[in-house]
Scaffold this motif. Sequence first.
Motif, PDB file in Angstrom:
ATOM      1  N   MET A   1     -14.107  11.473   7.769  1.00  0.00           N
ATOM      2  CA  MET A   1     -12.993  10.620   7.444  1.00  0.00           C
ATOM      3  C   MET A   1     -11.732  11.482   7.315  1.00  0.00           C
ATOM      4  O   MET A   1     -11.714  12.470   6.606  1.00  0.00           O
ATOM      5  CB  MET A   1     -13.275   9.889   6.123  1.00  0.00           C
ATOM      6  N   ILE A   2     -10.695  11.091   8.013  1.00  0.00           N
ATOM      7  CA  ILE A   2      -9.415  11.782   7.961  1.00  0.00           C
ATOM      8  C   ILE A   2      -8.488  10.981   7.051  1.00  0.00           C
ATOM      9  O   ILE A   2      -8.350   9.772   7.211  1.00  0.00           O
ATOM     10  CB  ILE A   2      -8.798  11.911   9.365  1.00  0.00           C
ATOM     11  N   ALA A   3      -7.847  11.660   6.112  1.00  0.00           N
ATOM     12  CA  ALA A   3      -6.957  10.975   5.166  1.00  0.00           C
ATOM     13  C   ALA A   3      -5.623  10.662   5.846  1.00  0.00           C
ATOM     14  O   ALA A   3      -5.078  11.478   6.583  1.00  0.00           O
ATOM     15  CB  ALA A   3      -6.735  11.831   3.933  1.00  0.00           C
ATOM     16  N   ASN A  86      -6.646   5.782  11.211  1.00  0.00           N
ATOM     17  CA  ASN A  86      -7.718   6.740  10.967  1.00  0.00           C
ATOM     18  C   ASN A  86      -9.026   6.020  10.676  1.00  0.00           C
ATOM     19  O   ASN A  86      -9.052   4.990  10.018  1.00  0.00           O
ATOM     20  CB  ASN A  86      -7.365   7.652   9.795  1.00  0.00           C
ATOM     21  N   LYS A  87     -10.104   6.616  11.155  1.00  0.00           N
ATOM     22  CA  LYS A  87     -11.428   6.014  10.981  1.00  0.00           C
ATOM     23  C   LYS A  87     -11.903   6.179   9.537  1.00  0.00           C
ATOM     24  O   LYS A  87     -11.901   7.271   8.990  1.00  0.00           O
ATOM     25  CB  LYS A  87     -12.421   6.670  11.926  1.00  0.00           C
ATOM     26  N   ARG A 103     -14.133   2.444   3.512  1.00  0.00           N
ATOM     27  CA  ARG A 103     -13.376   3.241   2.554  1.00  0.00           C
ATOM     28  C   ARG A 103     -12.441   4.180   3.311  1.00  0.00           C
ATOM     29  O   ARG A 103     -12.878   5.095   4.000  1.00  0.00           O
ATOM     30  CB  ARG A 103     -14.309   4.030   1.653  1.00  0.00           C
ATOM     31  N   PHE A 104     -11.150   3.909   3.187  1.00  0.00           N
ATOM     32  CA  PHE A 104     -10.112   4.718   3.821  1.00  0.00           C
ATOM     33  C   PHE A 104      -9.606   5.750   2.820  1.00  0.00           C
ATOM     34  O   PHE A 104      -9.395   5.438   1.658  1.00  0.00           O
ATOM     35  CB  PHE A 104      -8.911   3.847   4.226  1.00  0.00           C
ATOM     36  N   GLY A 105      -9.369   6.965   3.280  1.00  0.00           N
ATOM     37  CA  GLY A 105      -8.772   7.999   2.441  1.00  0.00           C
ATOM     38  C   GLY A 105      -7.295   8.105   2.744  1.00  0.00           C
ATOM     39  O   GLY A 105      -6.856   7.891   3.874  1.00  0.00           O
ATOM     40  N   PHE A 114      -6.162   9.424  -2.656  1.00  0.00           N
ATOM     41  CA  PHE A 114      -6.569   8.105  -3.137  1.00  0.00           C
ATOM     42  C   PHE A 114      -7.414   7.430  -2.068  1.00  0.00           C
ATOM     43  O   PHE A 114      -7.432   7.861  -0.910  1.00  0.00           O
ATOM     44  CB  PHE A 114      -5.351   7.233  -3.508  1.00  0.00           C
ATOM     45  N   PHE A 115      -8.134   6.392  -2.451  1.00  0.00           N
ATOM     46  CA  PHE A 115      -9.002   5.671  -1.530  1.00  0.00           C
ATOM     47  C   PHE A 115      -8.696   4.178  -1.593  1.00  0.00           C
ATOM     48  O   PHE A 115      -8.385   3.640  -2.648  1.00  0.00           O
ATOM     49  CB  PHE A 115     -10.480   5.894  -1.881  1.00  0.00           C
ATOM     50  N   VAL A 116      -8.827   3.528  -0.444  1.00  0.00           N
ATOM     51  CA  VAL A 116      -8.650   2.085  -0.335  1.00  0.00           C
ATOM     52  C   VAL A 116      -9.950   1.516   0.200  1.00  0.00           C
ATOM     53  O   VAL A 116     -10.486   2.003   1.195  1.00  0.00           O
ATOM     54  CB  VAL A 116      -7.488   1.735   0.622  1.00  0.00           C
ATOM     55  N   GLN A 117     -10.467   0.492  -0.469  1.00  0.00           N
ATOM     56  CA  GLN A 117     -11.716  -0.119  -0.037  1.00  0.00           C
ATOM     57  C   GLN A 117     -11.440  -1.520   0.495  1.00  0.00           C
ATOM     58  O   GLN A 117     -10.790  -2.326  -0.152  1.00  0.00           O
ATOM     59  CB  GLN A 117     -12.709  -0.183  -1.200  1.00  0.00           C
ATOM     60  N   ILE A 118     -11.957  -1.769   1.704  1.00  0.00           N
ATOM     61  CA  ILE A 118     -11.798  -3.061   2.366  1.00  0.00           C
ATOM     62  C   ILE A 118     -13.188  -3.589   2.699  1.00  0.00           C
ATOM     63  O   ILE A 118     -14.052  -2.844   3.160  1.00  0.00           O
ATOM     64  CB  ILE A 118     -10.947  -2.934   3.646  1.00  0.00           C
TER      65      ILE A 118
END
Length: 137
Positions: A1-3, A86-87, A103-105, A114-118
């Motif tokens: 995962m790339i932030a 970003n994946k 979960r996006f970084g 920080f992280f965002v959850q969708i």
Amino acid sequence: MIAYQSKISRITGSNDRDIHKKVRRLFNTIEKQTKRKPYLRSPYFKKQKVFFDYFWVHLNQKGNTERISRLKYFECALDLIANSRNKPSSRVNPNKKNEILYRFGGLTKQKELFFVQIKEDKKKKKLYFMSVFSTGD
């Protein structure tokens, strides 16, 4: 995962009321863009709508200090959803097999992680913004 590197700083305020006021102002601008449910379009999901149905419910389940620490990253999360290609890391929800959790970084302007959850509902083919949180604080 790339932030994803956001150009936005986290929200600052001297007390809880200031932070809530800033977040509500941001959310109201999104709400005013549509007559129905508020949403953002995400380039990662081919410009599909990401709805906010579960975000406020999930946030209100947290304690006050946790809620405030998450709200500080709200504007950065909106930037990430609206601009990131970003994946993310993804997994099937162990409790409900018809849901995928992404979960996006992201990094704030000051390089805070920080992280965002969708959540994606496979049956309805809809996306929902669930949560934003940081590793620090």
